[in-house]
Structure formats: structure tokens, C-alpha cells
Design a protein around this motif. Structure first.
Motif, PDB file in Angstrom:
ATOM      1  N   GLY A  48      88.757  -1.529  29.611  1.00 62.99           N
ATOM      2  CA  GLY A  48      88.115  -1.833  28.102  1.00 62.99           C
ATOM      3  C   GLY A  48      89.332  -2.151  27.480  1.00 62.99           C
ATOM      4  O   GLY A  48      90.596  -1.430  27.581  1.00 62.99           O
ATOM      5  N   VAL A  49      89.196  -2.934  26.421  1.00 64.24           N
ATOM      6  CA  VAL A  49      89.646  -3.265  25.517  1.00 64.24           C
ATOM      7  C   VAL A  49      89.295  -1.978  23.914  1.00 64.24           C
ATOM      8  O   VAL A  49      88.134  -1.945  23.898  1.00 64.24           O
ATOM      9  N   PHE A  50      90.242  -1.629  23.497  1.00 63.67           N
ATOM     10  CA  PHE A  50      90.298  -0.563  22.611  1.00 63.67           C
ATOM     11  C   PHE A  50      90.980  -0.871  21.225  1.00 63.67           C
ATOM     12  O   PHE A  50      91.882  -1.255  21.824  1.00 63.67           O
ATOM     13  N   THR A  51      90.184  -1.358  20.959  1.00 61.63           N
ATOM     14  CA  THR A  51      90.406  -1.172  18.720  1.00 61.63           C
ATOM     15  C   THR A  51      91.077   0.021  18.088  1.00 61.63           C
ATOM     16  O   THR A  51      89.860   1.154  18.417  1.00 61.63           O
ATOM     17  N   ALA A  52      92.199  -0.169  17.776  1.00 65.59           N
ATOM     18  CA  ALA A  52      92.735   0.943  16.882  1.00 65.59           C
ATOM     19  C   ALA A  52      92.774   0.580  15.769  1.00 65.59           C
ATOM     20  O   ALA A  52      93.688  -0.389  15.225  1.00 65.59           O
ATOM     21  N   HIS A  53      91.796   0.843  14.672  1.00 67.82           N
ATOM     22  CA  HIS A  53      92.249   1.542  13.690  1.00 67.82           C
ATOM     23  C   HIS A  53      92.859   2.239  12.543  1.00 67.82           C
ATOM     24  O   HIS A  53      92.567   3.236  12.858  1.00 67.82           O
ATOM     25  N   SER A  63     101.374   1.650   8.358  1.00 69.23           N
ATOM     26  CA  SER A  63     102.121   0.720  10.070  1.00 69.23           C
ATOM     27  C   SER A  63     102.519   1.856  10.410  1.00 69.23           C
ATOM     28  O   SER A  63     102.625   1.748  11.927  1.00 69.23           O
ATOM     29  N   LEU A  64     103.488   2.485   9.948  1.00 66.96           N
ATOM     30  CA  LEU A  64     103.972   3.901  10.663  1.00 66.96           C
ATOM     31  C   LEU A  64     103.208   4.810  12.048  1.00 66.96           C
ATOM     32  O   LEU A  64     103.419   4.527  13.296  1.00 66.96           O
ATOM     33  N   LEU A  65     101.901   4.839  11.277  1.00 65.08           N
ATOM     34  CA  LEU A  65     101.061   5.690  12.037  1.00 65.08           C
ATOM     35  C   LEU A  65     100.268   4.748  13.007  1.00 65.08           C
ATOM     36  O   LEU A  65     100.125   5.169  14.412  1.00 65.08           O
ATOM     37  N   ALA A  66     100.182   3.346  12.296  1.00 63.14           N
ATOM     38  CA  ALA A  66      99.872   2.485  13.651  1.00 63.14           C
ATOM     39  C   ALA A  66     100.561   2.214  15.134  1.00 63.14           C
ATOM     40  O   ALA A  66     100.796   2.046  16.161  1.00 63.14           O
ATOM     41  N   ARG A  67     101.793   2.146  14.810  1.00 65.97           N
ATOM     42  CA  ARG A  67     103.109   2.168  15.714  1.00 65.97           C
ATOM     43  C   ARG A  67     103.210   3.391  16.754  1.00 65.97           C
ATOM     44  O   ARG A  67     103.371   3.496  17.698  1.00 65.97           O
ATOM     45  N   GLN A  68     103.175   4.517  15.884  1.00 69.74           N
ATOM     46  CA  GLN A  68     103.396   5.993  16.412  1.00 69.74           C
ATOM     47  C   GLN A  68     101.961   5.903  17.864  1.00 69.74           C
ATOM     48  O   GLN A  68     101.899   6.607  18.669  1.00 69.74           O
ATOM     49  N   VAL A  69     100.460   5.236  17.344  1.00 73.98           N
ATOM     50  CA  VAL A  69      98.778   5.612  17.747  1.00 73.98           C
ATOM     51  C   VAL A  69      99.279   4.303  19.922  1.00 73.98           C
ATOM     52  O   VAL A  69      99.068   4.358  20.017  1.00 73.98           O
ATOM     53  N   ARG A  70      99.896   3.500  19.091  1.00 72.47           N
ATOM     54  CA  ARG A  70      99.966   2.463  19.839  1.00 72.47           C
ATOM     55  C   ARG A  70     101.297   3.090  20.825  1.00 72.47           C
ATOM     56  O   ARG A  70     101.021   3.044  22.368  1.00 72.47           O
ATOM     57  N   ALA A  71     101.994   3.809  20.967  1.00 72.00           N
ATOM     58  CA  ALA A  71     103.729   4.814  21.207  1.00 72.00           C
ATOM     59  C   ALA A  71     102.871   5.315  22.519  1.00 72.00           C
ATOM     60  O   ALA A  71     102.763   6.152  23.443  1.00 72.00           O
ATOM     61  N   ALA A 113      92.483  -0.326  -4.021  1.00 72.70           N
ATOM     62  CA  ALA A 113      94.047  -0.505  -4.268  1.00 72.70           C
ATOM     63  C   ALA A 113      94.579   0.923  -2.990  1.00 72.70           C
ATOM     64  O   ALA A 113      95.633   0.382  -2.530  1.00 72.70           O
ATOM     65  N   ASP A 114      93.913   1.591  -2.488  1.00 75.72           N
ATOM     66  CA  ASP A 114      95.147   2.782  -2.336  1.00 75.72           C
ATOM     67  C   ASP A 114      94.416   3.132  -0.243  1.00 75.72           C
ATOM     68  O   ASP A 114      94.992   3.504  -0.181  1.00 75.72           O
ATOM     69  N   VAL A 115      93.929   1.992   0.031  1.00 77.80           N
ATOM     70  CA  VAL A 115      93.283   2.193   0.655  1.00 77.80           C
ATOM     71  C   VAL A 115      93.977   0.837   2.005  1.00 77.80           C
ATOM     72  O   VAL A 115      94.206   0.044   1.780  1.00 77.80           O
ATOM     73  N   HIS A 116      95.509   1.314   3.165  1.00 79.70           N
ATOM     74  CA  HIS A 116      96.342   0.451   3.771  1.00 79.70           C
ATOM     75  C   HIS A 116      95.189   0.756   5.243  1.00 79.70           C
ATOM     76  O   HIS A 116      95.287   1.588   6.120  1.00 79.70           O
ATOM     77  N   ARG A 117      95.759  -0.449   6.072  1.00 89.83           N
ATOM     78  CA  ARG A 117      94.700  -0.270   7.832  1.00 89.83           C
ATOM     79  C   ARG A 117      95.647  -1.449   8.121  1.00 89.83           C
ATOM     80  O   ARG A 117      95.921  -2.827   7.748  1.00 89.83           O
ATOM     81  N   PHE A 118      96.083  -0.837   9.549  1.00 91.27           N
ATOM     82  CA  PHE A 118      96.523  -1.643  10.224  1.00 91.27           C
ATOM     83  C   PHE A 118      95.674  -1.643  11.339  1.00 91.27           C
ATOM     84  O   PHE A 118      95.138  -0.918  11.876  1.00 91.27           O
ATOM     85  N   VAL A 119      95.041  -2.555  12.686  1.00 89.12           N
ATOM     86  CA  VAL A 119      94.528  -2.791  13.628  1.00 89.12           C
ATOM     87  C   VAL A 119      95.535  -3.576  14.794  1.00 89.12           C
ATOM     88  O   VAL A 119      95.698  -4.317  14.063  1.00 89.12           O
ATOM     89  N   ALA A 120      94.711  -3.138  15.502  1.00 87.92           N
ATOM     90  CA  ALA A 120      95.087  -3.320  16.985  1.00 87.92           C
ATOM     91  C   ALA A 120      94.247  -3.566  18.293  1.00 87.92           C
ATOM     92  O   ALA A 120      93.443  -2.463  18.061  1.00 87.92           O
ATOM     93  N   SER A 121      94.817  -4.295  19.562  1.00 86.51           N
ATOM     94  CA  SER A 121      94.061  -3.927  19.998  1.00 86.51           C
ATOM     95  C   SER A 121      94.726  -3.553  21.183  1.00 86.51           C
ATOM     96  O   SER A 121      95.433  -4.174  21.476  1.00 86.51           O
ATOM     97  N   TYR A 122      93.907  -2.880  22.436  1.00 91.90           N
ATOM     98  CA  TYR A 122      94.672  -2.950  23.554  1.00 91.90           C
ATOM     99  C   TYR A 122      94.084  -2.403  24.908  1.00 91.90           C
ATOM    100  O   TYR A 122      92.838  -1.582  25.003  1.00 91.90           O
TER     101      TYR A 122
END
Length: 128
Positions: A48-53, A63-71, A113-122
Motif C-alpha cells: 500500500g501507498v500511505f499518505t501522512a499529513h 516539519s519535525l513531526l513529519a520527520r518523526q512520523v517517517r522514522a 495562518a496558524d496551521v502548518h502541514r507537511f505531507v509525505a507518501s510511503y
């Protein structure tokens, strides 16, 4: 996922598979779900391809949370994680990054303005 975030980074985050109505109150928030994929063998192996927001109130935290989710996801796959809460649930067995984490400025529904999102797929394999 939250188990591995706590184990690897001592951090808790709300982890969901669908965007909750009260999403703004749950930061840091991870919404991760299968976005595509095929069963290599429907009885034993699924690819499966999973997308993480990953959402946070600052770009740096998102950004830090996204890198921690990846790890954490990579670690769970290396450990061949299988949920003990649901016997017979498939276990994880393979991890590969497809894209990201990349900054996503939002869309018309999340343009705050106070919401930031990083997206990745695995790509993640699950096995029985």
C-alpha cells in the motif's frame, strides 16, 4: 504509529485515519491512510501507498513531526510490528519513502495562518 512516536521520540500526537471535525484542537495531529496500492497476494501480502499529513501550529513543529512520523513508520516496519489489540491483524514488513515530507500550504478548508502541514507518501507492505 503513536506507540512508535512515544518510543522513539518521547512525543505524543493525535493519530487518525480520517480528518476529525475537531482537528484544530488535536495538535500535533497526524492523519495517515492508505491512498493506493495493490495486493501482491490477497491472502498474505499487501503493498500500500500511505499518505501522512502532519499538522502543527508552527512550520518547524510540523516539519519535525513529519520527520518523526517517517522514522517511526520505518522503525515499525523493521520491527515487523503487529497490533496485539487485534489478533490476526496484518503485520508490517517493508518501508520505502515515495515523496516528502514536503510543506503543503493548505487548501480552502485548511487555510489558516496558524496551521502548518507537511505531507509525505510511503510504500508499506503488510503480511499475515
Amino acid at each position: 504509529m503513536d506507540t512508535y512516536l512515544k518510543k522513539e521520540f518521547g512525543r505524543e500526537a493525535a493519530v487518525r485515519v480520517v480528518m476529525p471535525n475537531n482537528w484544530l484542537d488535536l495538535f500535533p495531529l497526524v492523519v495517515i491512510r492508505k491512498s493506493s496500492g495493490t495486493a501482491r497476494n490477497s491472502n498474505h501480502l499487501d503493498s500500500g501507498v500511505f499518505t501522512a499529513h502532519c499538522f502543527a501550529s508552527t512550520r518547524r513543529d510540523a516539519s519535525l513531526l513529519a520527520r518523526q512520523v517517517r522514522a517511526s513508520l520505518a522503525s515499525a516496519c523493521r520491527d515487523r510490528f503487529r497490533s496485539e489489540l487485534e489478533p490476526g491483524n496484518p503485520g508490517l514488513s517493508y518501508f520505502k519513502e515515495v515523496t516528502g515530507p514536503l510543506y503543503s500550504s493548505g487548501d480552502t478548508q485548511l487555510n489558516h495562518a496558524d496551521v502548518h502541514r507537511f505531507v509525505a507518501s510511503y510504500i508499506v507492505y503488510t503480511h499475515r
